[in-house]
Write a protein that holds these residues in place. Structure first.
Motif, PDB file in Angstrom:
ATOM      1  N   GLN A   4       0.826  -1.282  -0.057  1.00 12.18           N
ATOM      2  CA  GLN A   4      -0.228  -0.015  -0.124  1.00 12.18           C
ATOM      3  C   GLN A   4       0.709   1.380  -0.041  1.00 12.18           C
ATOM      4  OE1 GLN A   4      -3.023  -0.089  -1.332  1.00 12.18           O
ATOM      5  NE2 GLN A   4      -4.134   0.641   0.487  1.00 12.18           N
TER       6      GLN A   4
ATOM      7  N   PRO B 106       0.018   0.791  -4.712  1.00 14.22           N
ATOM      8  CA  PRO B 106      -1.042   1.397  -3.806  1.00 14.22           C
ATOM      9  C   PRO B 106      -2.453   1.306  -4.114  1.00 14.22           C
ATOM     10  CG  PRO B 106       0.524   3.038  -4.433  1.00 14.22           C
ATOM     11  CD  PRO B 106       0.880   1.656  -4.980  1.00 14.22           C
ATOM     12  N   MET B 107      -3.519   0.878  -3.686  1.00 14.21           N
ATOM     13  CA  MET B 107      -4.847   1.120  -3.893  1.00 14.21           C
ATOM     14  C   MET B 107      -5.698   2.005  -3.074  1.00 14.21           C
ATOM     15  SD  MET B 107      -5.240  -3.138  -4.440  1.00 14.21           S
ATOM     16  CE  MET B 107      -3.913  -3.830  -5.356  1.00 14.21           C
ATOM     17  N   GLU B 108      -6.689   2.558  -3.571  1.00 15.93           N
ATOM     18  CA  GLU B 108      -7.770   3.421  -2.686  1.00 15.93           C
ATOM     19  C   GLU B 108      -8.978   2.927  -2.905  1.00 15.93           C
ATOM     20  OE1 GLU B 108      -7.155   7.587  -3.097  1.00 15.93           O
ATOM     21  OE2 GLU B 108      -5.571   7.492  -4.568  1.00 15.93           O
ATOM     22  N   ASP B 109      -9.910   3.447  -1.970  1.00 15.92           N
ATOM     23  CA  ASP B 109     -11.307   3.171  -2.257  1.00 15.92           C
ATOM     24  C   ASP B 109     -12.013   3.272  -3.563  1.00 15.92           C
ATOM     25  OD1 ASP B 109     -11.485   5.627  -2.003  1.00 15.92           O
ATOM     26  OD2 ASP B 109     -12.848   5.523  -0.234  1.00 15.92           O
ATOM     27  N   SER B 110     -11.735   4.127  -4.588  1.00 14.53           N
ATOM     28  CA  SER B 110     -12.019   4.207  -5.738  1.00 14.53           C
ATOM     29  C   SER B 110     -11.534   3.462  -6.712  1.00 14.53           C
ATOM     30  CB  SER B 110     -11.789   5.784  -6.276  1.00 14.53           C
ATOM     31  OG  SER B 110     -10.061   5.902  -6.154  1.00 14.53           O
TER      32      SER B 110
ATOM     33  N   ALA C  72      -7.790  -3.892   2.462  1.00 20.53           N
ATOM     34  CA  ALA C  72      -7.330  -2.978   3.068  1.00 20.53           C
ATOM     35  C   ALA C  72      -7.691  -1.675   2.655  1.00 20.53           C
ATOM     36  CB  ALA C  72      -5.705  -3.152   3.244  1.00 20.53           C
ATOM     37  N   ALA C  73      -7.763  -1.353   1.157  1.00 16.46           N
ATOM     38  CA  ALA C  73      -8.062  -0.175   0.694  1.00 16.46           C
ATOM     39  C   ALA C  73      -9.639   0.226   0.617  1.00 16.46           C
ATOM     40  CB  ALA C  73      -7.479  -0.021  -0.858  1.00 16.46           C
TER      41      ALA C  73
END
Lengths: 550, 550
Positions: free
Chosen positions: B204, B210-214, B237-238
């Motif tokens: 992350q 890394p990843m996001e909620d979008s 996790a994201a």
């Protein structure tokens, strides 16, 4: 051995030195800016480590700092813990007796002290037995006679720039910071290598306060305060450029550093950013174009602050943490769903304390020991746990017994959680008013009262009550010319409209000023003591005779 | 207890369920797509956990999967380890005897198996004593008669959607994956809760993937292969949307999922992305506008692949890892300095294996046990260590003794490191040719030879040599019409210009085809054995009489 290699700070600096040897660490001093590269920094931390070895520092020994934000202070951040010793950052704003207490409690071997802070430390040390076994190193270039302090450059001079950094266990204590509570003795929080590693990695997630090698990071938050929110470690993990603002930076100093060093990320309490805002609105032309993000914590971020910086292309990222959390717990990023919401809703969300960072768990427990609904209305005490949340206070079984339960840290913060998961602090457990089995937020009432014209300051405290357990009483500092009776009527009528009837204070008392703590917060304890023997409201009882709390 | 709360997977799912209850987990099946929300997913993992309890699974028991990428498989990712049991993902492409070996080695209690893979598993299990104590659950909706397998929905049906997830220790084994080496028995790598936690957090970081909620995350890399590079954990996790491509997706299936689900991040071996590229260039109109990043690993990313996707606004992010690393070790992000470089330089860097992720340390050791210079030329064996790098093989003291030294994993990969810190794999230690105290990269020679017209395939192996220890011999598959003598002359002349004289193979032999391993790689071992008793070059000796290696 099952599992992976231990989690320590060493790989972060190793990587920065190997990949970003030429990237700078800049520090403002009264004589101008110093510049070091990560390569030079790594050499100097090795020299420091060798110097500590020669001095006789062993694994687990504690080394203290009494310093502002500068490169030498940053050198202790890796140079001390990477040897296996423990870095104890002392808050130089504490009263002398607290400083004496924590130096003895921590059994510090050496204190690294800034020249500008030497008089304060010398005052605390003078004639104090707690300092008998402590040696001092001066962070300036000169000796400090009052403390018989060796200059830092002399301390590390001549030592090798190579050091065989040991393989430490993740449980090795690496840091120590005392909380400066409003009551009682300061409590020490130890940071193990693994906690600092975990906090660094969590900070680096998109849900934290992530940094890249293109960033220029300026921690305005003091390095004596929970490792400047961990930013020196995070920036190093990222290979970012560091900018340390030195002693007592004013808005002009910060503006110059932002412009001339190209700062992209900074962090500090709201006062810092309000100060910069004021400096600009006074007519000073400041180029904020490089600045992407300012992280705001330590107190709530006013919406007007968020909006002002938004207008200048700077994102204010509101974060919440505690000394016990190394410190980051929540960050007020917008969720994907809210990215389409109207601006007002967004600012409303962003001004809350925010969303929990991945890796932590929390629960919010009400008066009856039940978890509250996530509706933005109900509130209770926040409990939190995770790999960078301490599970005890340093050498304080009494405080640990009180502060933790079933693995949870009892934060002492009273919060709401809204339907989107945003936490908002509404009070402290010791200040929330417990009336008739329900909780009343003293902070919310205060904010409501302070909104009235004619009110300079206001605070609301619970007074012991024979029937309701506690009842709220408001203490108001009125403007000089105001009609006090009319003001009381206006406040009471207004609160009755806005809040449930039982929230309305039983009395509004006028005082000359609200007593404050050393750090400028309202001292409700002081008010409670002052009025403990008076029957302020019908049915109230002196504190000593008050009914048992739940 | 010193330090923070233990590092486990639980908080990731807890957070996703609480903050992103409505976000979807989509799965392609032969009957269409299934859709679950994180809320439903959390309920179903609780049902699975309760079902495992009722079955009699205890902490530390091992549960296996024999499945493609789909939601039920994902349900085992949290449902199994969060109870304290261990998830063992079996590679269904392994030969039967390897499957028998690892099922016995792991002492699996239950195997969850896809209907489409049931014949393969039934074949391996038939009459094999290793399977005597194993029960089967069918991931389809039907029973699988050959294995007497209970349907998954029946297995979890009627169980509570609440589960009191235990407080696990970070050292609790959570996962197990066997490496499918080209020689010897498969070696098991255990992933503890803390290793998976650390890998998730490291993934992350901006220096990871890394990843996001979008984000909409589609792991094409199989979930039986090192947890699909950890992506199901990272995406959770994201709070990202998951898309699982189901059994044997072809380029049209992937294209449809990308377009219709709005995939932003995907990952797989180069073949997958070359397949999609071919599908588009064949004239199929695919909307790749949502796709930001494809993560490529498992084999080197060709520069042409990077360039083709760049032209379509998709970043190819080359990553390198190993089963022993959970798996991510390096990611080929551009450093800040290189963001201003010309495109050719950038693609050259991006096609290397990349920069080490923060939290890891590595060293590259040459023939003489010395660290190599970072000049992009010198090479040696890569050794690596960190919190998500295993420190031993499961129940294999012999292999652990050989594979680790002083806390370092000896990767068996031979690499260069350039002046910017980018690693590039040039060979495997078992294939690199040790000649006269120097190393020759067999892979580099192969690539050079395969570039000649008239060469279909080529491989280069070292043959034992009385004077030089080893000398390179090239084995070439020639096109039908080619003049072989002229080709040999051309190759030798070309190599002499391009490489040091002692790199040029002592012989070029023509063969009908290069022998391959089960996974399609060149089997140099096979060639070495085939020619072991022949004197291919002057001074060469049969393998058994070869001088001692260093």
């Amino acid at each position: 051995m099952p599992g992976g290699h231990s989690q320590t700070l060493r790989p972060f600096l190793w990587r920065a030195e190997k990949l970003y040897g030429d990237t700078e660490i800049v520090s403002r001093t009264h004589e101008g800016r110093t510049r070091h590269t990560y390569s030079e920094y790594a050499d100097r931390t090795a020299q420091l480590a060798n110097a500590l070895d020669e001095y006789g520092i062993d694994r687990g020994d504690r080394i203290a700092t009494f310093c502002w934000n500068h490169t030498r202070h940053f050198e202790t951040y890796f140079g001390v813990p990477n040897t296996g010793a423990q870095l104890h950052t002392i808050n130089p704003l504490l009263p002398d007796e607290h400083i004496q207490y924590i130096v003895e409690d921590a059994a510090d071997e050496i204190i690294f002290v800034d020249a500008s802070l030497a008089p304060k430390l010398a005052g605390a040390a003078e004639g104090a037995a707690e300092f008998d076994d402590v040696d001092f190193v001066s962070m300036g270039s000169d000796e400090i006679d009052a403390l018989d302090a060796t200059p830092y450059e002399e301390f590390i001079a001549g030592h090798s720039t190579d050091y065989d950094w040991p393989d430490l266990d993740g449980d090795q204590p690496a840091g120590l910071c005392y909380t400066s509570g409003t009551t009682g003795k300061p409590k020490g929080v130890e940071y193990t290598q693994s906690m600092l590693w975990s906090h660094t990695m969590a900070s680096q997630t998109p849900q934290g306060i992530p940094m890249e090698d293109s960033d220029v990071v300026m921690p305005v938050v003091p390095m004596f305060h929970v490792n400047a929110w961990g930013m020196p470690f995070t920036a190093t993990a990222a290979g970012a450029k560091h900018v340390y603002p030195g002693p007592s930076p004013d808005p002009a100093d910060l503006a110059a550093l932002i412009e001339e060093e190209g700062v992209t990320v900074s962090a500090g309490v709201p006062t810092v950013w309000l100060g910069l805002q004021e400096y600009v609105t006074e007519g000073n032309d400041v180029d904020l174009s490089t600045l992407d993000t300012v992280i705001v914590g330590g107190a709530a971020a006013p919406q007007s602050l968020i909006e002002w910086y938004d207008d200048r292309g700077v994102e204010v990222l509101h974060a919440w943490g505690m000394t016990e959390l190394s410190p980051i717990g929540t960050v007020s990023h917008l969720t994907n769903d809210l990215r389409d919401a109207d601006y007002e809703t967004q600012v409303d969300k962003r001004s809350k304390q925010g969303l929990v960072v991945p890796g932590l768990e929390f629960e919010v427990i009400d008066e009856d020991g039940e978890e509250i609904p996530w509706d933005g209305e109900a509130f209770g005490e926040l409990r939190i746990r995770g790999p960078w949340v301490t599970q005890e206070y340093f050498a304080r079984p009494d405080a640990s017994e009180e502060g933790f339960e079933d693995g949870w840290l009892k934060t002492g913060d009273v919060v709401t959680v809204d339907e989107d998961g945003y936490l908002q602090l509404v009070d402290r457990t010791k200040d929330v008013i417990k009336s008739g089995g329900e909780w009343i937020s003293s902070v919310e009432l205060e904010n409501a009262i302070m909104a009235y014209d004619g009110v300079s300051e206001a605070t609301v405290v619970g007074v012991p009550h024979e029937r309701w357990q506690e009842r709220p009483v408001a203490f108001v500092v009125a403007a000089d010319s105001v009609d006090r009776d009319a003001l009381v009527e206006e406040i009471e009528a207004g609160l009755r409209e806005e809040y449930p009837k039982w929230w309305v204070p039983d009395a509004v008392e006028f005082i000359d000023e609200v007593p404050k703590t050393a750090t400028g917060k309202f001292s409700k304890k002081d008010l409670r003591e002052r009025y403990a023997d008076q029957s302020l409201v019908e049915g109230s009882v002196p504190e000593d005779d008050a009914p048992e709390g739940e």
